[in-house]
Design a protein around this motif. Sequence first.
Motif, PDB file in Angstrom:
ATOM      1  N   GLU A 120     -47.812  88.276 -98.724  1.00 57.80           N
ATOM      2  CA  GLU A 120     -47.471  87.933 -97.348  1.00 57.80           C
ATOM      3  C   GLU A 120     -48.462  88.484 -96.326  1.00 57.80           C
ATOM      4  O   GLU A 120     -48.847  87.795 -95.383  1.00 57.80           O
ATOM      5  N   THR A 121     -48.890  89.745 -96.505  1.00 55.41           N
ATOM      6  CA  THR A 121     -49.835  90.336 -95.555  1.00 55.41           C
ATOM      7  C   THR A 121     -51.165  89.613 -95.590  1.00 55.41           C
ATOM      8  O   THR A 121     -51.760  89.309 -94.537  1.00 55.41           O
ATOM      9  N   VAL A 122     -51.648  89.307 -96.797  1.00 60.54           N
ATOM     10  CA  VAL A 122     -52.904  88.568 -96.940  1.00 60.54           C
ATOM     11  C   VAL A 122     -52.775  87.178 -96.325  1.00 60.54           C
ATOM     12  O   VAL A 122     -53.684  86.697 -95.637  1.00 60.54           O
ATOM     13  N   ALA A 123     -51.636  86.526 -96.550  1.00 63.04           N
ATOM     14  CA  ALA A 123     -51.417  85.192 -96.000  1.00 63.04           C
ATOM     15  C   ALA A 123     -51.404  85.226 -94.472  1.00 63.04           C
ATOM     16  O   ALA A 123     -51.985  84.362 -93.809  1.00 63.04           O
ATOM     17  N   LEU A 124     -50.738  86.258 -93.892  1.00 60.35           N
ATOM     18  CA  LEU A 124     -50.695  86.370 -92.436  1.00 60.35           C
ATOM     19  C   LEU A 124     -52.090  86.625 -91.872  1.00 60.35           C
ATOM     20  O   LEU A 124     -52.491  86.004 -90.882  1.00 60.35           O
ATOM     21  N   LEU A 125     -52.839  87.531 -92.509  1.00 57.21           N
ATOM     22  CA  LEU A 125     -54.198  87.804 -92.044  1.00 57.21           C
ATOM     23  C   LEU A 125     -55.079  86.557 -92.179  1.00 57.21           C
ATOM     24  O   LEU A 125     -55.925  86.287 -91.320  1.00 57.21           O
ATOM     25  N   SER A 126     -54.885  85.798 -93.246  1.00 52.62           N
ATOM     26  CA  SER A 126     -55.645  84.559 -93.423  1.00 52.62           C
ATOM     27  C   SER A 126     -55.304  83.558 -92.322  1.00 52.62           C
ATOM     28  O   SER A 126     -56.184  82.868 -91.790  1.00 52.62           O
ATOM     29  N   THR A 127     -54.030  83.476 -91.974  1.00 53.19           N
ATOM     30  CA  THR A 127     -53.611  82.577 -90.903  1.00 53.19           C
ATOM     31  C   THR A 127     -54.186  83.027 -89.567  1.00 53.19           C
ATOM     32  O   THR A 127     -54.664  82.214 -88.768  1.00 53.19           O
ATOM     33  N   LEU A 128     -54.143  84.347 -89.319  1.00 48.48           N
ATOM     34  CA  LEU A 128     -54.700  84.867 -88.073  1.00 48.48           C
ATOM     35  C   LEU A 128     -56.213  84.653 -88.025  1.00 48.48           C
ATOM     36  O   LEU A 128     -56.784  84.404 -86.962  1.00 48.48           O
ATOM     37  N   ALA A 129     -56.868  84.747 -89.177  1.00 48.03           N
ATOM     38  CA  ALA A 129     -58.307  84.481 -89.223  1.00 48.03           C
ATOM     39  C   ALA A 129     -58.589  83.012 -88.913  1.00 48.03           C
ATOM     40  O   ALA A 129     -59.537  82.684 -88.184  1.00 48.03           O
ATOM     41  N   THR A 130     -57.758  82.115 -89.467  1.00 48.51           N
ATOM     42  CA  THR A 130     -57.890  80.691 -89.155  1.00 48.51           C
ATOM     43  C   THR A 130     -57.624  80.449 -87.676  1.00 48.51           C
ATOM     44  O   THR A 130     -58.313  79.670 -87.012  1.00 48.51           O
ATOM     45  N   PHE A 131     -56.594  81.130 -87.150  1.00 54.07           N
ATOM     46  CA  PHE A 131     -56.292  81.075 -85.717  1.00 54.07           C
ATOM     47  C   PHE A 131     -57.505  81.527 -84.916  1.00 54.07           C
ATOM     48  O   PHE A 131     -57.891  80.894 -83.923  1.00 54.07           O
ATOM     49  N   LEU A 158     -46.660  80.089 -84.156  1.00 52.73           N
ATOM     50  CA  LEU A 158     -46.026  79.826 -85.449  1.00 52.73           C
ATOM     51  C   LEU A 158     -46.797  80.465 -86.606  1.00 52.73           C
ATOM     52  O   LEU A 158     -46.606  80.072 -87.767  1.00 52.73           O
ATOM     53  N   ALA A 159     -47.647  81.427 -86.307  1.00 54.87           N
ATOM     54  CA  ALA A 159     -48.521  81.998 -87.342  1.00 54.87           C
ATOM     55  C   ALA A 159     -47.752  82.524 -88.545  1.00 54.87           C
ATOM     56  O   ALA A 159     -48.149  82.320 -89.696  1.00 54.87           O
ATOM     57  N   THR A 160     -46.641  83.199 -88.302  1.00 59.56           N
ATOM     58  CA  THR A 160     -45.905  83.797 -89.421  1.00 59.56           C
ATOM     59  C   THR A 160     -45.298  82.729 -90.330  1.00 59.56           C
ATOM     60  O   THR A 160     -45.145  82.936 -91.537  1.00 59.56           O
ATOM     61  N   ILE A 161     -44.958  81.562 -89.772  1.00 58.41           N
ATOM     62  CA  ILE A 161     -44.397  80.473 -90.576  1.00 58.41           C
ATOM     63  C   ILE A 161     -45.508  79.664 -91.238  1.00 58.41           C
ATOM     64  O   ILE A 161     -45.415  79.284 -92.407  1.00 58.41           O
ATOM     65  N   ILE A 162     -46.583  79.413 -90.500  1.00 56.59           N
ATOM     66  CA  ILE A 162     -47.701  78.655 -91.044  1.00 56.59           C
ATOM     67  C   ILE A 162     -48.304  79.370 -92.253  1.00 56.59           C
ATOM     68  O   ILE A 162     -48.734  78.737 -93.226  1.00 56.59           O
ATOM     69  N   SER A 163     -48.337  80.694 -92.219  1.00 51.37           N
ATOM     70  CA  SER A 163     -48.920  81.455 -93.329  1.00 51.37           C
ATOM     71  C   SER A 163     -48.200  81.163 -94.636  1.00 51.37           C
ATOM     72  O   SER A 163     -48.807  81.136 -95.707  1.00 51.37           O
ATOM     73  N   ALA A 164     -46.889  80.917 -94.570  1.00 47.09           N
ATOM     74  CA  ALA A 164     -46.120  80.619 -95.779  1.00 47.09           C
ATOM     75  C   ALA A 164     -46.300  79.178 -96.239  1.00 47.09           C
ATOM     76  O   ALA A 164     -46.068  78.858 -97.401  1.00 47.09           O
ATOM     77  N   GLN A 165     -46.739  78.298 -95.324  1.00 42.41           N
ATOM     78  CA  GLN A 165     -46.870  76.884 -95.655  1.00 42.41           C
ATOM     79  C   GLN A 165     -48.233  76.535 -96.252  1.00 42.41           C
ATOM     80  O   GLN A 165     -48.339  75.666 -97.114  1.00 42.41           O
ATOM     81  N   PHE A 166     -49.277  77.215 -95.793  1.00 45.47           N
ATOM     82  CA  PHE A 166     -50.631  76.783 -96.142  1.00 45.47           C
ATOM     83  C   PHE A 166     -51.415  77.775 -97.002  1.00 45.47           C
ATOM     84  O   PHE A 166     -52.590  77.555 -97.283  1.00 45.47           O
ATOM     85  N   PHE A 167     -50.761  78.849 -97.415  1.00 42.69           N
ATOM     86  CA  PHE A 167     -51.418  79.830 -98.265  1.00 42.69           C
ATOM     87  C   PHE A 167     -50.504  80.185 -99.447  1.00 42.69           C
ATOM     88  O   PHE A 167     -49.285  80.025 -99.356  1.00 42.69           O
TER      89      PHE A 167
END
Length: 454
Positions: free
Chosen positions: A57-68, A43-52
């Motif tokens: 969008e690219t920064v949020a996705l990378l941040s989510t992947l970093a958290t992952f 759910l990384a692509t959806i979580i990135s929009a919820q918690f960042f």
Amino acid sequence: MATAIVKDAGKAVLDKSKIWKVIGASSAGTLIEWYDFYIFGSLATIISAQFFPKGHETVALLSTLATFATGFIVRPFGALVFGRVGDVVGRKYAFMVTLLIMGLATTAIGLLPGYETIGIFAPILLLILRLLQGLALGGEYGGAATYVAEHSPDGKRGFYTSFIQTTATLGLFVSLGVILLTRLTMGEEAFKDWGWRIPFLLSVVLVLVSYLIRRRMEESPVFVQMKAEGKSSKSPLRDSFLHPENRRLVILALLGATAGQGVVWYTGQFYALYYLQTVLKVDFVVANQIIAVALLFATPFFIVFGGLSDRIGRKNIMMAGCLIAALTYYPIYRAMEFYSGWNPADPLATAVNPNVMMLTLLVFIQVLYVTMVYGPIAAFLVELFPTQIRYTSMSLPYHIGNGVFGGLVPFIGTAIVAATGNHFAGLIYPIGIALMTFVIGMIFIKEDRNVRWH
């Protein structure tokens, strides 16, 4: 293989009639832990929009992947903590505790408010819960693999432990299935708004069931006899990492086996999913369906290669998987681009009429490589180390190889693509690590599948 500690204490009596109950109970709990762990990645692509913050969008996705990825990076610490518990107190106790920690952390993610509600505390709390997940998984896998192996008859450890190996892929498959079912039932908007929480909240039910099953399990007979004879290690961390011969085995296990296995695993399953969604712009549901079907058809090959390793050796199969993957990743991903219907000249456009059958076949081939490197690895690792330090010694290289080398594949691959603008550049990392493992493994790793415990 010579070790500084007696290879295995005594001749533990094995009740072979219990082996399938042992496998069932161990696998059920491990599958649930992998399910919990991988919901986040799926759910990384959806979580990135919820918690960042929105708008990047690219920064949020990378941040989510970093958290992952932090969940992977912290896994070796969990291996050290719970590995010691497993070698001193017992295998069963250690992976009972990890199951509860994982279940509580996963459920809490499903209840966590988003960025718009609590601001910067949202990603901070998400990170903390992800770290707890990583610590728990760091202690779970080594315990389950050791527990099953120590119940398995000599000459069959590759076959029986391969059922534990299926749980990681099945956990991912179940997570994808639950996500797709929830998404299709609720619709896209409701799912993105709050429905994504349901797969996390379901964890509390699954964990409770698994906990009740595991409570009835008995301790490993090999471990019980070792304790009865007074041959257990008082300091498994010291014996694993400060004694030169055992430390050498840990390093070889990491660089000559688990690092390559880790990148092949995460390239074939997670990076393929990210690539379909974020580079080739394949629809969310279609991309998840492609991965799920490929996983379903490839999963039996964990058992095939695990059983085959009892006959021809663990090393031969794992090294072949690393080499073939490294040589074929680039043409496979070029073919994925071709069959996706995506136009590289218009990177923002979505894929048009993707050839789902061919894309599924190409992902299936990658997962087949996963089964080659992953099916025999549990038996390989437990046979490499003596009973007294087995849980600790095998857990650390496994979780560094998978958690650090493998877990960073989606983040590093996505970051390289973003930095270079070349959507194939992300493959440089897994190809390089797989080739390194092949060279080191072929030169320095010795086969040890014929060791007798019973």
